[in-house]
Design a protein around this motif. Structure first.
Motif, PDB file in Angstrom:
ATOM      1  N   GLN A  39     -79.813  27.886 -26.612  1.00  0.00           N
ATOM      2  CA  GLN A  39     -79.086  26.708 -27.089  1.00  0.00           C
ATOM      3  C   GLN A  39     -77.472  26.945 -26.424  1.00  0.00           C
ATOM      4  O   GLN A  39     -76.947  27.521 -26.572  1.00  0.00           O
ATOM      5  CB  GLN A  39     -78.862  26.934 -28.665  1.00  0.00           C
ATOM      6  CG  GLN A  39     -77.951  25.925 -29.340  1.00  0.00           C
ATOM      7  CD  GLN A  39     -78.018  25.973 -30.772  1.00  0.00           C
ATOM      8  OE1 GLN A  39     -78.255  26.893 -31.453  1.00  0.00           O
ATOM      9  NE2 GLN A  39     -77.929  24.813 -31.407  1.00  0.00           N
ATOM     10  N   ALA A  40     -77.127  25.614 -25.836  1.00  0.00           N
ATOM     11  CA  ALA A  40     -76.024  25.489 -25.303  1.00  0.00           C
ATOM     12  C   ALA A  40     -75.064  24.891 -26.212  1.00  0.00           C
ATOM     13  O   ALA A  40     -75.392  24.209 -27.176  1.00  0.00           O
ATOM     14  CB  ALA A  40     -75.985  24.409 -24.184  1.00  0.00           C
ATOM     15  N   PRO A  41     -73.653  25.286 -26.124  1.00  0.00           N
ATOM     16  CA  PRO A  41     -72.729  24.941 -27.226  1.00  0.00           C
ATOM     17  C   PRO A  41     -72.899  23.394 -27.309  1.00  0.00           C
ATOM     18  O   PRO A  41     -72.982  22.442 -26.276  1.00  0.00           O
ATOM     19  CB  PRO A  41     -71.336  25.034 -26.733  1.00  0.00           C
ATOM     20  CG  PRO A  41     -71.886  26.626 -25.763  1.00  0.00           C
ATOM     21  CD  PRO A  41     -73.134  25.932 -25.193  1.00  0.00           C
ATOM     22  N   ASN A  84     -85.788  36.012 -14.175  1.00  0.00           N
ATOM     23  CA  ASN A  84     -85.540  36.103 -12.781  1.00  0.00           C
ATOM     24  C   ASN A  84     -85.021  34.916 -11.861  1.00  0.00           C
ATOM     25  O   ASN A  84     -85.096  33.808 -12.444  1.00  0.00           O
ATOM     26  CB  ASN A  84     -86.645  36.569 -11.853  1.00  0.00           C
ATOM     27  CG  ASN A  84     -87.330  37.724 -12.431  1.00  0.00           C
ATOM     28  OD1 ASN A  84     -86.587  38.744 -12.911  1.00  0.00           O
ATOM     29  ND2 ASN A  84     -88.700  37.965 -12.455  1.00  0.00           N
ATOM     30  N   SER A  85     -84.336  34.970 -10.700  1.00  0.00           N
ATOM     31  CA  SER A  85     -83.650  33.938 -10.072  1.00  0.00           C
ATOM     32  C   SER A  85     -82.852  33.165 -11.217  1.00  0.00           C
ATOM     33  O   SER A  85     -83.175  31.789 -11.016  1.00  0.00           O
ATOM     34  CB  SER A  85     -84.909  33.103  -9.394  1.00  0.00           C
ATOM     35  OG  SER A  85     -85.818  33.712  -8.656  1.00  0.00           O
ATOM     36  N   LEU A  86     -82.034  33.833 -11.711  1.00  0.00           N
ATOM     37  CA  LEU A  86     -80.998  33.057 -12.736  1.00  0.00           C
ATOM     38  C   LEU A  86     -80.100  32.048 -12.109  1.00  0.00           C
ATOM     39  O   LEU A  86     -79.699  32.355 -10.995  1.00  0.00           O
ATOM     40  CB  LEU A  86     -80.152  34.169 -13.604  1.00  0.00           C
ATOM     41  CG  LEU A  86     -81.325  34.770 -14.642  1.00  0.00           C
ATOM     42  CD1 LEU A  86     -80.615  35.955 -14.832  1.00  0.00           C
ATOM     43  CD2 LEU A  86     -81.399  33.585 -15.853  1.00  0.00           C
ATOM     44  N   LYS A  87     -80.012  30.942 -12.757  1.00  0.00           N
ATOM     45  CA  LYS A  87     -79.160  29.891 -12.095  1.00  0.00           C
ATOM     46  C   LYS A  87     -78.087  29.584 -13.139  1.00  0.00           C
ATOM     47  O   LYS A  87     -78.171  29.946 -14.485  1.00  0.00           O
ATOM     48  CB  LYS A  87     -79.816  28.634 -12.153  1.00  0.00           C
ATOM     49  CG  LYS A  87     -81.022  28.750 -11.287  1.00  0.00           C
ATOM     50  CD  LYS A  87     -81.944  27.324 -11.367  1.00  0.00           C
ATOM     51  CE  LYS A  87     -83.183  27.409 -10.489  1.00  0.00           C
ATOM     52  NZ  LYS A  87     -84.004  25.854 -10.688  1.00  0.00           N
ATOM     53  N   PRO A  88     -76.718  29.206 -12.679  1.00  0.00           N
ATOM     54  CA  PRO A  88     -75.657  29.035 -13.635  1.00  0.00           C
ATOM     55  C   PRO A  88     -76.033  28.124 -14.766  1.00  0.00           C
ATOM     56  O   PRO A  88     -75.775  28.303 -16.042  1.00  0.00           O
ATOM     57  CB  PRO A  88     -74.676  28.377 -12.797  1.00  0.00           C
ATOM     58  CG  PRO A  88     -74.956  28.941 -11.393  1.00  0.00           C
ATOM     59  CD  PRO A  88     -76.283  28.943 -11.356  1.00  0.00           C
ATOM     60  N   GLU A  89     -77.049  27.571 -14.778  1.00  0.00           N
ATOM     61  CA  GLU A  89     -77.386  26.330 -15.735  1.00  0.00           C
ATOM     62  C   GLU A  89     -78.438  27.166 -17.103  1.00  0.00           C
ATOM     63  O   GLU A  89     -78.594  26.770 -17.781  1.00  0.00           O
ATOM     64  CB  GLU A  89     -78.184  25.110 -15.321  1.00  0.00           C
ATOM     65  CG  GLU A  89     -79.382  25.456 -14.535  1.00  0.00           C
ATOM     66  CD  GLU A  89     -78.940  25.218 -12.920  1.00  0.00           C
ATOM     67  OE1 GLU A  89     -77.893  25.712 -12.369  1.00  0.00           O
ATOM     68  OE2 GLU A  89     -79.879  24.581 -12.178  1.00  0.00           O
ATOM     69  N   ASP A  90     -78.519  28.463 -16.531  1.00  0.00           N
ATOM     70  CA  ASP A  90     -79.370  29.080 -17.791  1.00  0.00           C
ATOM     71  C   ASP A  90     -78.099  29.888 -18.499  1.00  0.00           C
ATOM     72  O   ASP A  90     -78.791  30.538 -19.326  1.00  0.00           O
ATOM     73  CB  ASP A  90     -80.219  30.381 -16.798  1.00  0.00           C
ATOM     74  CG  ASP A  90     -81.256  29.792 -15.952  1.00  0.00           C
ATOM     75  OD1 ASP A  90     -81.576  30.219 -14.991  1.00  0.00           O
ATOM     76  OD2 ASP A  90     -81.804  28.852 -16.670  1.00  0.00           O
ATOM     77  N   SER A  91     -77.128  29.570 -18.391  1.00  0.00           N
ATOM     78  CA  SER A  91     -75.950  30.251 -19.150  1.00  0.00           C
ATOM     79  C   SER A  91     -75.841  29.797 -20.689  1.00  0.00           C
ATOM     80  O   SER A  91     -75.132  28.485 -20.896  1.00  0.00           O
ATOM     81  CB  SER A  91     -74.673  30.020 -18.411  1.00  0.00           C
ATOM     82  OG  SER A  91     -74.718  30.773 -17.149  1.00  0.00           O
ATOM     83  N   GLY A 115     -83.682  34.815 -34.819  1.00  0.00           N
ATOM     84  CA  GLY A 115     -82.641  35.708 -34.422  1.00  0.00           C
ATOM     85  C   GLY A 115     -81.332  35.156 -34.384  1.00  0.00           C
ATOM     86  O   GLY A 115     -81.216  33.800 -34.334  1.00  0.00           O
ATOM     87  N   GLN A 116     -80.191  36.098 -34.082  1.00  0.00           N
ATOM     88  CA  GLN A 116     -78.983  35.386 -33.979  1.00  0.00           C
ATOM     89  C   GLN A 116     -78.724  35.276 -32.622  1.00  0.00           C
ATOM     90  O   GLN A 116     -77.949  34.326 -32.440  1.00  0.00           O
ATOM     91  CB  GLN A 116     -77.844  36.628 -34.514  1.00  0.00           C
ATOM     92  CG  GLN A 116     -77.962  37.050 -35.987  1.00  0.00           C
ATOM     93  CD  GLN A 116     -77.398  36.147 -36.797  1.00  0.00           C
ATOM     94  OE1 GLN A 116     -77.340  34.742 -36.528  1.00  0.00           O
ATOM     95  NE2 GLN A 116     -76.476  36.651 -37.788  1.00  0.00           N
ATOM     96  N   GLY A 117     -79.553  35.579 -31.489  1.00  0.00           N
ATOM     97  CA  GLY A 117     -79.297  35.190 -30.234  1.00  0.00           C
ATOM     98  C   GLY A 117     -78.477  36.135 -29.393  1.00  0.00           C
ATOM     99  O   GLY A 117     -77.875  36.964 -30.026  1.00  0.00           O
ATOM    100  N   THR A 118     -78.742  36.141 -28.187  1.00  0.00           N
ATOM    101  CA  THR A 118     -77.942  36.886 -27.205  1.00  0.00           C
ATOM    102  C   THR A 118     -77.615  36.060 -26.063  1.00  0.00           C
ATOM    103  O   THR A 118     -78.077  35.167 -25.339  1.00  0.00           O
ATOM    104  CB  THR A 118     -78.745  37.978 -26.672  1.00  0.00           C
ATOM    105  OG1 THR A 118     -77.778  38.944 -25.880  1.00  0.00           O
ATOM    106  CG2 THR A 118     -79.896  37.458 -25.715  1.00  0.00           C
TER     107      THR A 118
END
Length: 124
Positions: A39-41, A84-91, A115-118
């Motif tokens: 979930q993005a803001p 793996n191969s994380l991208k900025p849009e995975d933030s 869960g509360q999330g990380t």
């Protein structure tokens, strides 16, 4: 009481990897399918990956196929998401969830415990 506690998020550079964990308690973990969503803001939950109760079946959203892998360890009552191969849009914030059945389901509204999330942040 069902409890799901995520861990493993953090800051990583683009192209890097992280492994998220979700410690489950309060239910028979091996009897239920599990999933990850994010979930993005200001946005709703976006389904990422799911795994059947047996662990034999997995399913992924198109935007993570080939990069993320979901797994589970019933001896430890823990769900994992290898990214793996994380991208900025995975933030975004990643949450694990329990489905009230054995099969993989790709609809976040069908999951009943969260869960509360990380937080994962991909940045140089």
């Amino acid at each position: 009481e069902v409890q799901l506690v995520e861990s493993g998020g953090g800051l990583v550079q683009p192209g890097g990897s992280l492994r998220l964990s979700c410690a489950a308690s309060g239910f028979a973990f091996s009897n239920y399918a599990m999933g990850w969503a994010r979930q993005a803001p200001g946005n709703g939950l976006e389904w990422v990956a799911g795994i059947s109760a047996s662990g034999m079946t997995t399913s992924y959203a198109n935007f993570v196929k080939g990069r993320f892998a979901i797994s589970r360890d019933s001896a430890k009552d823990t769900l994992y998401l290898q990214m793996n191969s994380l991208k900025p849009e995975d933030s975004v914030v990643y949450c694990c969830a329990k489905y009230p059945g054995e099969i993989v389901v790709m609809v976040t509204t069908d999951y009943v415990n969260w869960g509360q999330g990380t937080q994962v942040t991909v940045s140089s």
